[in-house]
Design a protein around this motif. Sequence first.
Motif, PDB file in Angstrom:
ATOM      1  N   UNK A   1       0.736  -1.058  -0.397  1.00 15.47           N
ATOM      2  CA  UNK A   1      -0.352  -0.234  -0.441  1.00 15.47           C
ATOM      3  C   UNK A   1       0.873   1.549  -0.133  1.00 15.47           C
ATOM      4  N   UNK A   2       0.779   2.255  -0.747  1.00 14.26           N
ATOM      5  CA  UNK A   2       1.173   3.623  -0.510  1.00 14.26           C
ATOM      6  C   UNK A   2       0.939   4.341   0.275  1.00 14.26           C
ATOM      7  N   UNK A   3       0.406   4.132   1.638  1.00 13.76           N
ATOM      8  CA  UNK A   3       0.099   4.574   3.080  1.00 13.76           C
ATOM      9  C   UNK A   3       0.693   4.238   4.014  1.00 13.76           C
ATOM     10  N   UNK A   4       1.605   5.339   4.583  1.00 16.12           N
ATOM     11  CA  UNK A   4       2.699   3.776   5.036  1.00 16.12           C
ATOM     12  C   UNK A   4       2.114   4.982   7.123  1.00 16.12           C
ATOM     13  N   UNK A   5       1.721   6.001   6.931  1.00 16.49           N
ATOM     14  CA  UNK A   5       1.317   6.161   8.658  1.00 16.49           C
ATOM     15  C   UNK A   5      -0.418   7.012   8.274  1.00 16.49           C
TER      16      UNK A   5
ATOM     17  N   UNK B   1      -5.233  -8.723   3.224  1.00 16.56           N
ATOM     18  CA  UNK B   1      -4.064  -9.149   2.212  1.00 16.56           C
ATOM     19  C   UNK B   1      -5.076  -9.220   0.599  1.00 16.56           C
ATOM     20  N   UNK B   2      -6.126  -9.459   0.914  1.00 19.16           N
ATOM     21  CA  UNK B   2      -6.730  -9.452  -0.687  1.00 19.16           C
ATOM     22  C   UNK B   2      -7.480  -8.694  -0.676  1.00 19.16           C
ATOM     23  N   UNK B   3      -7.893  -7.479  -0.483  1.00 17.52           N
ATOM     24  CA  UNK B   3      -8.750  -6.172  -0.704  1.00 17.52           C
ATOM     25  C   UNK B   3      -8.202  -5.218  -1.184  1.00 17.52           C
ATOM     26  N   UNK B   4      -8.047  -4.579  -1.899  1.00  9.57           N
ATOM     27  CA  UNK B   4      -6.906  -3.748  -1.618  1.00  9.57           C
ATOM     28  C   UNK B   4      -8.168  -2.329  -1.687  1.00  9.57           C
ATOM     29  N   UNK B   5      -7.403  -2.343  -0.411  1.00  6.18           N
ATOM     30  CA  UNK B   5      -7.669  -0.429   0.164  1.00  6.18           C
ATOM     31  C   UNK B   5      -7.803  -1.462   1.227  1.00  6.18           C
ATOM     32  N   UNK B   6      -7.706  -1.963   1.924  1.00  6.01           N
ATOM     33  CA  UNK B   6      -8.642  -2.654   3.073  1.00  6.01           C
ATOM     34  C   UNK B   6      -7.827  -1.607   4.467  1.00  6.01           C
ATOM     35  N   UNK B   7      -8.008  -1.832   4.912  1.00  4.61           N
ATOM     36  CA  UNK B   7      -7.393  -1.351   6.625  1.00  4.61           C
ATOM     37  C   UNK B   7      -7.960  -2.203   7.798  1.00  4.61           C
TER      38      UNK B   7
ATOM     39  N   UNK C   1       2.055  -1.676   9.584  1.00  2.00           N
ATOM     40  CA  UNK C   1       1.712  -0.662  10.575  1.00  2.00           C
ATOM     41  C   UNK C   1       1.740   0.595  10.041  1.00  2.00           C
ATOM     42  N   UNK C   2       0.127   1.661  10.194  1.00  2.00           N
ATOM     43  CA  UNK C   2       0.329   2.270   9.817  1.00  2.00           C
ATOM     44  C   UNK C   2      -0.345   3.230  11.032  1.00  2.00           C
ATOM     45  N   UNK C   3      -0.249   2.572  12.317  1.00  2.00           N
ATOM     46  CA  UNK C   3      -0.635   2.740  13.447  1.00  2.00           C
ATOM     47  C   UNK C   3      -0.940   2.302  14.150  1.00  2.00           C
TER      48      UNK C   3
END
Length: 135
Positions: A29-33, A111-117, A131-133
């Motif tokens: 994912x491009x999200x880091x934090x 791991x299987x759905x793009x954009x899942x958090x 880990x982003x938080x």
Amino acid sequence: MFTRTIFFISLIVGVLHSAEYAVVVKVDSPVNKISPNELRNFYLRRQNFIDNQKVIPINTLANNEGRLEFEQRVLKMQRSKLNKFWIKQHFKGITPPSTVASFKAALLFVNNVEGAIAYIPINMVDQTVKVIYEY
């Protein structure tokens, strides 16, 4: 002496308040934090995108201890207040995040759905997620 006592107290408090849970996304994912405020906004469906990526927040079952911790420590809401919030949102056509049965299922979903958090116990973090938080 007083300075040492304060140091040891702060050290003990730091250990006692170490993170128990991690909010994770897929490792690529491009999200880091993410800030606590952004996280609340995603889980309360006030915000749906981050860096042009649709975010799909995932909850565990309502009676899961980790979910209760998440609601109190991250969303800053008691269950009764959160239930009232979702009743109001329902009439606006806004639904709560999808729910999975376990932390393992949340990890698989991420791991299987793009954009899942999702939030999982910190000891379940593996090489497939980032880990982003932490809380």
